[in-house]
Design a protein around this motif. Structure first.
Motif, mmCIF file in Angstrom:
data_model
loop_
_atom_site.group_PDB
_atom_site.id
_atom_site.type_symbol
_atom_site.label_atom_id
_atom_site.label_comp_id
_atom_site.label_asym_id
_atom_site.label_seq_id
_atom_site.Cartn_x
_atom_site.Cartn_y
_atom_site.Cartn_z
ATOM 1 N N THR A 469 0.822 -1.215 0.000
ATOM 2 C CA THR A 469 0.000 0.000 0.000
ATOM 3 C C THR A 469 0.852 1.260 0.000
ATOM 4 O O THR A 469 0.488 2.269 -0.609
ATOM 5 C CB THR A 469 -0.927 0.015 1.234
ATOM 6 N N SER A 470 1.996 1.213 0.644
ATOM 7 C CA SER A 470 2.841 2.408 0.733
ATOM 8 C C SER A 470 3.397 2.824 -0.621
ATOM 9 O O SER A 470 3.770 3.984 -0.810
ATOM 10 C CB SER A 470 3.985 2.179 1.716
ATOM 11 N N SER A 471 3.470 1.891 -1.579
ATOM 12 C CA SER A 471 3.996 2.226 -2.908
ATOM 13 C C SER A 471 3.127 3.268 -3.595
ATOM 14 O O SER A 471 3.611 4.131 -4.332
ATOM 15 C CB SER A 471 4.090 0.970 -3.780
ATOM 16 N N PHE A 472 1.811 3.169 -3.366
ATOM 17 C CA PHE A 472 0.904 4.131 -3.993
ATOM 18 C C PHE A 472 1.201 5.539 -3.495
ATOM 19 O O PHE A 472 1.235 6.502 -4.267
ATOM 20 C CB PHE A 472 -0.544 3.745 -3.677
ATOM 21 N N ALA A 473 1.432 5.659 -2.189
ATOM 22 C CA ALA A 473 1.702 6.975 -1.612
ATOM 23 C C ALA A 473 3.119 7.444 -1.905
ATOM 24 O O ALA A 473 3.350 8.585 -2.321
ATOM 25 C CB ALA A 473 1.456 6.938 -0.106
ATOM 26 N N SER A 474 4.091 6.555 -1.687
ATOM 27 C CA SER A 474 5.497 6.960 -1.781
ATOM 28 C C SER A 474 5.974 7.159 -3.213
ATOM 29 O O SER A 474 6.921 7.905 -3.450
ATOM 30 C CB SER A 474 6.386 5.920 -1.093
ATOM 31 N N LYS A 475 5.326 6.514 -4.176
ATOM 32 C CA LYS A 475 5.760 6.651 -5.564
ATOM 33 C C LYS A 475 4.759 7.437 -6.402
ATOM 34 O O LYS A 475 5.110 8.433 -7.031
ATOM 35 C CB LYS A 475 5.970 5.268 -6.193
ATOM 36 N N LEU A 476 3.511 6.976 -6.405
ATOM 37 C CA LEU A 476 2.541 7.564 -7.327
ATOM 38 C C LEU A 476 2.058 8.939 -6.876
ATOM 39 O O LEU A 476 2.063 9.899 -7.654
ATOM 40 C CB LEU A 476 1.350 6.615 -7.496
ATOM 41 N N LEU A 477 1.658 9.055 -5.617
ATOM 42 C CA LEU A 477 1.129 10.336 -5.160
ATOM 43 C C LEU A 477 2.182 11.440 -5.197
ATOM 44 O O LEU A 477 1.885 12.583 -5.565
ATOM 45 C CB LEU A 477 0.554 10.197 -3.746
ATOM 46 N N ILE A 478 3.407 11.093 -4.840
ATOM 47 C CA ILE A 478 4.445 12.136 -4.864
ATOM 48 C C ILE A 478 4.789 12.547 -6.291
ATOM 49 O O ILE A 478 5.105 13.720 -6.561
ATOM 50 C CB ILE A 478 5.704 11.673 -4.088
ATOM 51 N N TYR A 479 4.691 11.614 -7.241
ATOM 52 C CA TYR A 479 4.906 11.957 -8.653
ATOM 53 C C TYR A 479 3.801 12.895 -9.137
ATOM 54 O O TYR A 479 4.069 13.900 -9.808
ATOM 55 C CB TYR A 479 4.949 10.686 -9.493
ATOM 56 N N LEU A 480 2.564 12.572 -8.782
ATOM 57 C CA LEU A 480 1.450 13.437 -9.173
ATOM 58 C C LEU A 480 1.580 14.818 -8.530
ATOM 59 O O LEU A 480 1.316 15.846 -9.165
ATOM 60 C CB LEU A 480 0.120 12.792 -8.769
ATOM 61 N N TRP A 481 1.986 14.849 -7.256
ATOM 62 C CA TRP A 481 2.071 16.115 -6.526
ATOM 63 C C TRP A 481 3.221 16.990 -7.026
ATOM 64 O O TRP A 481 3.042 18.188 -7.283
ATOM 65 C CB TRP A 481 2.238 15.823 -5.032
ATOM 66 N N ASP A 482 4.397 16.404 -7.176
ATOM 67 C CA ASP A 482 5.599 17.192 -7.507
ATOM 68 C C ASP A 482 5.774 17.455 -8.995
ATOM 69 O O ASP A 482 6.201 18.552 -9.389
ATOM 70 C CB ASP A 482 6.851 16.492 -6.980
#
Length: 545
Positions: A469-482
């Motif tokens: 589950t952490s992969s979604f936050a640590s990889k995908l969400l930060i890519y979308l945000w930054d």
């Protein structure tokens, strides 16, 4: 407009298959694989190629595994199938000319199976003969097509979209259900001229030794996670991989003199050589002897692959460069840049004189020293392939002179047909299949006019990471945000999210942080409908009422 004798075509196709088919493993050409993948994509299906087989994912998510022989087998009945399609097209044209209701016309055609057309529907026969005017032979063939199914080895009535399946499988002697997809492969070939041309070359046995194909320079580019490296792994063998980065240089890539340690024994006992007692920094004993620094020419990956290729001309070798635009590529290639121009057989168009250090190194290698006497060149059996992430920031730009010496292949975003598409990912308190979630996210990004090279590829989260589950936050969400939504955060994320930490916290609290829940539900409904349609087709195929 003239129709050919279907019975004659069927029998000749079957005879050719019986006498000419060679049942052995082989690899498909990249040209054919790309064309077939494009056809499947237009029909909402995906394919993944292995060495001697393929994995096809259809719209419902179900998979079909087929050996490469299926593609080869299919070529023997393409001519027959093209004529079969032509017959049905003539019926469709006739129905439009005579202003029949679509349903009424095909109901009549369906009921003519095994019947006398003169007794049942003479007006249909009249319409057929009027359509062909003086071409009475074609009119006779078409009348027989809709009445005498044994003549063309048919079974299912011609009003059905899969009427071609039974005769194809019959002519090839294949088992229905388990091998029925061969009939669809044939149909795709018969419906696409480019694919057909490439497919017919499968009957040329010489192509099976893929070392006969010319070496090339190829850059595969696209959004992150689109499977660029996987594509190169699937299509090229004997690869040596190197990763470009900002500090990578010509001397790393081609080679240079570098310090190399040698070890010598020390005379300690009446002239007898004995190793000196040395210790590593951690206290471990070191017994090789006294270290002495020597300078030797150390070849880089380009020269190492080049030597393998010239020493083994019957095998294909590939230098695979990851992230080619993360280094100053023209500077890294240096004078090797000139060798990238290739002849039609894959050899370098021009030769260059290597620098003295490289020349001496090549001369020191047995069986190589005479090959490059007239200059350095890339042999025909050496590929140079590379990946390039078109969405990366802060990378080097490839100049036009460098780019024109390469072929380029764009890897489009795939939202189905990948290895972990059905893996579950937790979002907003619900477990969704990765392909469903991926599609919903990309749909929202498209609606926000985000460039295609910044969309999410299926391998952005790898099969190994997808269950975390952490992969979604640590990889995908930060890519979308930054990277993706730096200037569109209020449009992409739910109201009230002002910082990345608030975004992650909301995600772990099972909130719909991307506001895509309604789109996810709609996609799930579409999947259920597609699955129901597929089940109906399968039941029709096996005769279940």
């Amino acid at each position: 407009m003239i129709l050919r004798d279907l019975n004659e075509l069927a029998n000749s196709s079957r005879e050719n298959y019986r006498t000419q088919f060679i049942n052995e493993d082989f690899k498909l050409t990249r040209d054919f694989k790309e064309l077939f993948a494009s056809v499947l994509e237009s029909r909402n299906a995906e394919i993944r190629y292995l060495d001697h087989s393929a994995e096809i994912s259809i719209s419902s998510g179900n998979k079909i595994f087929c050996p490469n022989q299926w593609f080869y087998i299919s070529t023997f009945v393409v001519d027959y199938t093209m004529e079969l399609i032509k017959y049905k097209e003539k019926l469709e044209q006739i129905s439009q000319i005579d202003n029949y209701s679509i349903t009424g016309f095909w109901d009549k055609i369906k009921s003519l199976k095994g019947k006398d057309i003169d007794q049942q529907f003479p007006e249909i026969k009249e319409a057929i003969y009027n359509f062909f005017e003086e071409e009475e032979q074609s009119a006779e063939y078409l009348c027989r097509f809709i009445t005498d199914y044994e003549w063309w080895y048919g079974s299912k009535t011609v009003d059905r979209t899969d009427f071609h399946v039974s005769p194809i499988l019959h002519l090839l002697g294949l088992v229905n259900v388990s091998q029925s997809y061969v009939a669809y492969i044939v149909f795709y070939m018969a419906s696409n001229d480019q694919l057909l041309e490439s497919a017919l070359r499968l009957q040329e046995q010489e192509f099976r030794n893929n070392t006969n194909t010319a070496g090339e320079n190829l850059i595969v580019y696209g959004a992150p996670g689109t499977g660029k490296s996987r594509y190169l792994e699937d299509n090229f063998s004997n690869t040596t991989r190197v990763v470009f980065h900002s500090e990578y240089s010509y001397y790393d890539f081609v080679g240079s003199y570098k310090p190399v340690p040698l070890y010598k024994p020390i005379s300690l006992n009446m002239g007898v050589a004995e190793p000196m007692q040395l210790y590593r920094i951690n206290g471990d004993e070191f017994q090789r002897g006294e270290p002495v620094i020597d300078y030797q020419y150390v070849a880089g990956p380009f020269i190492n692959v080049l030597i393998k290729a010239v020493l083994n001309p019957e095998s294909k070798y590939t230098l695979l460069i990851e992230e080619v635009n993360r280094a100053n590529a023209p500077s890294v290639f240096g004078d090797i840049f000139q060798l990238l121009d290739r002849k039609s057989d894959g050899r370098s168009q021009y030769k260059i004189s290597p620098n003295e250090d490289l020349k001496n190194y090549l001369s020191s290698i047995q069986n190589v020293r005479f090959i490059f006497e007239e200059g350095l060149f890339i042999p025909r059996n050496m590929n140079i392939v590379a990946t390039m992430n078109s969405a990366d920031q802060g990378v080097y730009v490839l100049d036009s002179a460098f780019k024109r010496r390469w072929k380029f292949k764009y890897m489009a975003i795939k939202e189905s047909g990948f290895s972990h598409e059905n893996s579950l990912v937790r979002y907003a308190g619900v477990d969704y299949k990765w392909r469903i979630l991926l599609t919903a996210i990309n749909n929202k990004l498209k609606n926000l006019d985000v460039n295609e090279d910044r969309l999410i590829g299926p391998y952005f989260i790898s099969p190994e990471e997808i269950g975390d589950t952490s992969s979604f936050a640590s990889k995908l969400l930060i890519y979308l945000w930054d990277d993706v939504a730096r200037y569109k955060r209020t449009e992409l994320f739910s109201e009230g999210i002002r910082t990345y930490s608030e975004l992650v916290s909301a995600y772990y609290n099972n909130l719909d942080v991307l506001e895509i829940k309604s789109d996810l539900e709609e996609l799930l409904e579409q999947e259920v409908e597609a699955l129901e349609e597929e089940v109906e087709l399968i039941q029709e195929d096996i005769g279940v009422e």
